[in-house]
Scaffold this active site. Sequence first.
Site, PDB file in Angstrom:
ATOM      1  N   ARG A  91      16.369 -57.095 -58.744  1.00 26.72           N
ATOM      2  CA  ARG A  91      17.065 -57.454 -59.981  1.00 26.72           C
ATOM      3  C   ARG A  91      16.560 -58.779 -60.552  1.00 26.72           C
ATOM      4  O   ARG A  91      16.999 -59.177 -61.629  1.00 26.72           O
ATOM      5  CB  ARG A  91      18.561 -57.652 -59.696  1.00 26.72           C
ATOM      6  CG  ARG A  91      19.375 -56.394 -59.503  1.00 26.72           C
ATOM      7  CD  ARG A  91      19.994 -55.970 -60.810  1.00 26.72           C
ATOM      8  NE  ARG A  91      21.421 -55.711 -60.849  1.00 26.72           N
ATOM      9  CZ  ARG A  91      22.080 -54.755 -60.246  1.00 26.72           C
ATOM     10  NH1 ARG A  91      21.514 -53.989 -59.379  1.00 26.72           N
ATOM     11  NH2 ARG A  91      23.361 -54.581 -60.493  1.00 26.72           N
ATOM     12  N   ARG A 130      32.503 -43.603 -66.996  1.00 24.73           N
ATOM     13  CA  ARG A 130      31.912 -43.375 -65.668  1.00 24.73           C
ATOM     14  C   ARG A 130      32.980 -43.344 -64.573  1.00 24.73           C
ATOM     15  O   ARG A 130      33.904 -44.161 -64.560  1.00 24.73           O
ATOM     16  CB  ARG A 130      30.917 -44.492 -65.370  1.00 24.73           C
ATOM     17  CG  ARG A 130      30.328 -44.377 -63.971  1.00 24.73           C
ATOM     18  CD  ARG A 130      28.996 -45.028 -63.869  1.00 24.73           C
ATOM     19  NE  ARG A 130      29.089 -46.477 -63.810  1.00 24.73           N
ATOM     20  CZ  ARG A 130      28.020 -47.257 -63.712  1.00 24.73           C
ATOM     21  NH1 ARG A 130      26.814 -46.724 -63.690  1.00 24.73           N
ATOM     22  NH2 ARG A 130      28.160 -48.568 -63.662  1.00 24.73           N
ATOM     23  N   ARG A 163      35.049 -47.924 -61.295  1.00 24.03           N
ATOM     24  CA  ARG A 163      34.693 -49.141 -60.567  1.00 24.03           C
ATOM     25  C   ARG A 163      35.371 -50.351 -61.191  1.00 24.03           C
ATOM     26  O   ARG A 163      35.491 -50.428 -62.410  1.00 24.03           O
ATOM     27  CB  ARG A 163      33.177 -49.340 -60.639  1.00 24.03           C
ATOM     28  CG  ARG A 163      32.431 -48.586 -59.585  1.00 24.03           C
ATOM     29  CD  ARG A 163      30.962 -48.574 -59.839  1.00 24.03           C
ATOM     30  NE  ARG A 163      30.403 -49.878 -60.200  1.00 24.03           N
ATOM     31  CZ  ARG A 163      29.105 -50.105 -60.361  1.00 24.03           C
ATOM     32  NH1 ARG A 163      28.246 -49.115 -60.198  1.00 24.03           N
ATOM     33  NH2 ARG A 163      28.664 -51.301 -60.699  1.00 24.03           N
ATOM     34  N   ARG A 174      27.618 -58.181 -67.270  1.00 27.23           N
ATOM     35  CA  ARG A 174      26.520 -57.573 -66.506  1.00 27.23           C
ATOM     36  C   ARG A 174      25.327 -57.286 -67.405  1.00 27.23           C
ATOM     37  O   ARG A 174      24.178 -57.425 -66.987  1.00 27.23           O
ATOM     38  CB  ARG A 174      27.008 -56.291 -65.814  1.00 27.23           C
ATOM     39  CG  ARG A 174      27.932 -56.613 -64.636  1.00 27.23           C
ATOM     40  CD  ARG A 174      28.748 -55.423 -64.185  1.00 27.23           C
ATOM     41  NE  ARG A 174      27.929 -54.354 -63.668  1.00 27.23           N
ATOM     42  CZ  ARG A 174      28.265 -53.063 -63.723  1.00 27.23           C
ATOM     43  NH1 ARG A 174      29.398 -52.686 -64.291  1.00 27.23           N
ATOM     44  NH2 ARG A 174      27.474 -52.172 -63.205  1.00 27.23           N
TER      45      ARG A 174
HETATM   46  P1  AMP Z   1      25.293 -52.100 -59.305  1.00 22.88           P
HETATM   47  O1  AMP Z   1      26.154 -51.056 -58.668  1.00 22.88           O
HETATM   48  O2  AMP Z   1      23.830 -51.883 -59.017  1.00 22.88           O
HETATM   49  O3  AMP Z   1      25.573 -52.288 -60.763  1.00 22.88           O
HETATM   50  O4  AMP Z   1      25.662 -53.485 -58.580  1.00 22.88           O
HETATM   51  C1  AMP Z   1      26.974 -54.012 -58.613  1.00 22.88           C
HETATM   52  C2  AMP Z   1      26.933 -55.527 -58.343  1.00 22.88           C
HETATM   53  O5  AMP Z   1      26.368 -55.785 -57.059  1.00 22.88           O
HETATM   54  C3  AMP Z   1      26.095 -56.318 -59.317  1.00 22.88           C
HETATM   55  O6  AMP Z   1      26.778 -56.634 -60.507  1.00 22.88           O
HETATM   56  C4  AMP Z   1      25.765 -57.559 -58.478  1.00 22.88           C
HETATM   57  O7  AMP Z   1      26.887 -58.433 -58.392  1.00 22.88           O
HETATM   58  C5  AMP Z   1      25.560 -56.971 -57.101  1.00 22.88           C
HETATM   59  N1  AMP Z   1      24.156 -56.586 -56.877  1.00 22.88           N
HETATM   60  C6  AMP Z   1      23.659 -55.316 -56.696  1.00 22.88           C
HETATM   61  N2  AMP Z   1      22.326 -55.338 -56.505  1.00 22.88           N
HETATM   62  C7  AMP Z   1      21.950 -56.639 -56.562  1.00 22.88           C
HETATM   63  C8  AMP Z   1      20.696 -57.324 -56.458  1.00 22.88           C
HETATM   64  N3  AMP Z   1      19.542 -56.663 -56.251  1.00 22.88           N
HETATM   65  N4  AMP Z   1      20.694 -58.678 -56.583  1.00 22.88           N
HETATM   66  C9  AMP Z   1      21.830 -59.353 -56.780  1.00 22.88           C
HETATM   67  N5  AMP Z   1      23.044 -58.792 -56.920  1.00 22.88           N
HETATM   68  C10 AMP Z   1      23.119 -57.441 -56.797  1.00 22.88           C
END
Ligand code: AMP
Length: 224
Positions: A91, A130, A163, A174
């Site tokens: 990310r 979602r 979520r 985000r």
């Molecule tokens: P996601 O389900 O991929 O949208 O991830 C949910 C949350 O997890 C994000 O908003 C971040 O807080 C954290 N997160 C997930 N992947 C990463 C990553 N590669 N680096 C940093 N934070 C992450």
Amino acid sequence: MSELNLILLGPPGAGKGTQAERLVDDFDLPYLATGDILRQAVKDETELGREAKEYMDRGDLVPDDLIVRVIVDRLNTDEASDGFILDGFPRTVPQAEALRDALARLDRSLTAALLVDASDEEVMSRISGRRICVKAGHVYHVETDPPKNDGICDQDGSRLVQRDDDKPETVQKRLSVYHDQTEPVIGFYEDAGLLRRFDGNRSPEEVHDHIRATLATLKLEGEL
Ligand code: AMP
């Protein structure tokens, strides 16, 4: 090309999780989604979960060193030795560099970085509909990809929920984190010649067909 080492990039809600599920079915690859791993850690109240929770609740990224350790550990196991699909990682550019170096140490490299792109407007409207299952995080959308039975996962029968971080304020945050910190990762993979773009505004079926065609081409090129 003997192994498929793939990453999925794109804004939250672009359909990465949906595509990942299909690719896992197509190619029988282990699926590592950092968001799912972190949400499970929060639920299990592990050390990782305790450290990550405050960042996640705010819609911020967790620190690079924390998440890099999680992924590098998983890549070092047999589970991912024949290929993998990473969703939600890297990310940031430092995460992308850490992944490149970790793979190089294992004498491996990425096959492709699949960018599923979508506009902010599309993302906002998708995320509000979602739903994910409580058991395994399988992804649905109340309008565009509904389960057969309302509120129940087709795959494992568990309950579907929204979520916590899919609330509109957190989604805005985000998205801005994505534009600031994750978009530079696209340039990183473009420079490395690994980036493949897909239009996430299209239907999940179209995006899936396009990804499969691209992977088939890559495979052919690898064999030439
Ligand atoms: P996601 O389900 O991929 O949208 O991830 C949910 C949350 O997890 C994000 O908003 C971040 O807080 C954290 N997160 C997930 N992947 C990463 C990553 N590669 N680096 C940093 N934070 C992450």
